[in-house]
Each structure stands twice: as C-alpha cells, then as structure tokens.
Write an enzyme that holds these catalytic residues in place. Structure first.
Site, short mmCIF file in Angstrom:
data_model
loop_
_atom_site.label_atom_id
_atom_site.label_comp_id
_atom_site.label_asym_id
_atom_site.label_seq_id
_atom_site.Cartn_x
_atom_site.Cartn_y
_atom_site.Cartn_z
N HIS A 1 -11.51 9.59 -15.18
CA HIS A 1 -10.98 10.39 -14.07
C HIS A 1 -10.13 11.48 -14.70
O HIS A 1 -9.84 11.44 -15.89
CB HIS A 1 -10.13 9.52 -13.14
CG HIS A 1 -8.96 8.90 -13.83
ND1 HIS A 1 -9.07 7.75 -14.59
CD2 HIS A 1 -7.67 9.30 -13.95
CE1 HIS A 1 -7.90 7.47 -15.12
NE2 HIS A 1 -7.02 8.38 -14.77
N CYS B 1 -7.38 3.60 -12.86
CA CYS B 1 -7.40 4.33 -14.14
C CYS B 1 -8.33 3.67 -15.16
O CYS B 1 -8.57 4.22 -16.23
CB CYS B 1 -5.99 4.45 -14.72
SG CYS B 1 -4.95 5.53 -13.75
N ASP C 1 -7.85 20.53 -23.84
CA ASP C 1 -8.15 21.14 -22.54
C ASP C 1 -9.63 21.04 -22.19
O ASP C 1 -10.51 21.38 -22.99
CB ASP C 1 -7.73 22.62 -22.56
CG ASP C 1 -7.76 23.23 -21.17
OD1 ASP C 1 -7.49 22.52 -20.18
OD2 ASP C 1 -8.06 24.44 -21.07
N HIS C 2 -9.91 20.53 -21.01
CA HIS C 2 -11.28 20.34 -20.52
C HIS C 2 -12.10 19.40 -21.41
O HIS C 2 -13.31 19.57 -21.54
CB HIS C 2 -11.99 21.69 -20.29
CG HIS C 2 -11.49 22.40 -19.07
ND1 HIS C 2 -10.25 22.99 -19.02
CD2 HIS C 2 -12.03 22.57 -17.85
CE1 HIS C 2 -10.07 23.52 -17.82
NE2 HIS C 2 -11.13 23.28 -17.09
N HIS D 1 -9.74 11.05 -18.77
CA HIS D 1 -9.53 9.89 -19.65
C HIS D 1 -9.89 8.61 -18.91
O HIS D 1 -10.12 8.60 -17.71
CB HIS D 1 -8.10 9.84 -20.20
CG HIS D 1 -7.04 9.45 -19.21
ND1 HIS D 1 -5.76 9.15 -19.57
CD2 HIS D 1 -7.09 9.30 -17.86
CE1 HIS D 1 -5.05 8.84 -18.50
NE2 HIS D 1 -5.82 8.92 -17.45
N HIS E 1 -6.88 14.54 -14.88
CA HIS E 1 -5.50 14.90 -14.56
C HIS E 1 -5.27 16.37 -14.88
O HIS E 1 -5.88 16.90 -15.82
CB HIS E 1 -4.50 14.09 -15.40
CG HIS E 1 -4.43 12.65 -15.04
ND1 HIS E 1 -3.80 12.18 -13.91
CD2 HIS E 1 -4.93 11.56 -15.67
CE1 HIS E 1 -3.91 10.86 -13.86
NE2 HIS E 1 -4.59 10.45 -14.92
N GLU F 1 1.81 13.77 -16.04
CA GLU F 1 0.40 13.48 -15.73
C GLU F 1 0.12 13.69 -14.25
O GLU F 1 -1.02 13.99 -13.86
CB GLU F 1 0.14 12.02 -16.11
CG GLU F 1 -1.29 11.59 -16.09
CD GLU F 1 -1.40 10.13 -16.52
OE1 GLU F 1 -1.88 9.89 -17.64
OE2 GLU F 1 -0.99 9.25 -15.76
NI NI Z 1 -5.14 8.56 -15.50
#
Ligand code: NI
Length: 142
Positions: A40, A34, A80-81, A15, A42, A126
């Site tokens: 990036h 961020c 997911d992914h 995100h 998580h 997260e």
């Molecule tokens: Ni983040």
C-alpha cells in the site's frame, strides 16, 4: 553559538510491513492492513534537522539549496515512487516501518554533510497521525 535548521522533503512510496520473524498469522495480527500482500502507499514527509555554527560571511549555517540537494540525492531519488521492500538498496532486508526508515536515512545522509554541519534529527511522517524520529548515532538496521 550553535543553531539548527530543518529542511523538509516529500516523497511517495509503497511498502508492505511483514516480519520474517513472525508467522503469516502473527504478521496479520501485528500489522493489520499494512501487511496486505501487495503493499500500500504513503505520502511521506521527511524532515532533516542539522546543527552547527552560523557562517558570518553568509549568516547561514548551511545553504538550504545545498541541504536540499543532499537530501534529494542521498534519499529522495532512491525512494520516491518506489516499492520500499523491493526497489531500494539501502532498505534491503529492512522492515520498512517509519522507525526503521529514520535510522537508515540517518546513515544515508550523515557523512554527506559539509564540514561543521552535524546531523541532529531525522523525522519521517507517514500519515496525518503517525510520525517517527531518530537522533543518532548511526546504527545498522537488520
Ligand atoms: Ni504503511
């Protein structure tokens, strides 16, 4: 005699935190790393807590296989992914902070639970240090 149970599911996603209500400079100040232009990732851990009465026939509130299937189908396979800012319809136009995501996930799952099983809490971790939780009611995030 209501009881509650919690099921965890994990997913990986990318995100970028960037608010259209702030200037580029303010965004960098508010979100720091961020705000990185291309995002990036998580390793998220999602916990869904439901409550209701124990079924005397099974001794269970809800079959965990069924709860797991609902969480996967309504949330995990969609995120997911994926890149949360780009690829996920339910997060379209939403700044994908963990706080906003808990509220969106509440609405994604609430109406898919079997009769007599109520959603109690959506929690999203997260990172080792950061998590958020939402306990309803359903609310549209924009
Ligand atoms: Ni983040």
């Amino acid at each position: 005699m209501p009881v509650e149970i919690t099921r965890r599911a994990n997913f990986c996603a990318a995100h970028r935190l960037h608010s259209p209500h702030l200037s580029d400079e303010e965004n960098r100040e508010v979100y720091g790393a961020c705000n990185n232009l291309h995002g990036h990732g998580h390793n998220y851990s999602l916990e869904i807590t439901v409550e209701g009465e124990i079924d005397p026939k099974t001794g269970m509130l809800i079959n965990l296989f069924e709860l797991d299937r609902i969480i996967k189908h309504e949330i995990v396979v969609q995120v997911d992914h994926r890149h949360l800012n780009i690829d996920v319809e339910m997060l379209n136009g939403v700044i994908p902070t963990m706080e906003n995501m808990t509220v969106v996930f509440w609405s994604a799952i609430e109406n898919h639970l079997p009769d007599g099983v109520r959603l109690k809490r959506v929690a999203l971790r997260e990172s080792e240090k950061n998590s958020a939780a939402y306990s309803g009611p359903a609310h549209e995030v924009k």
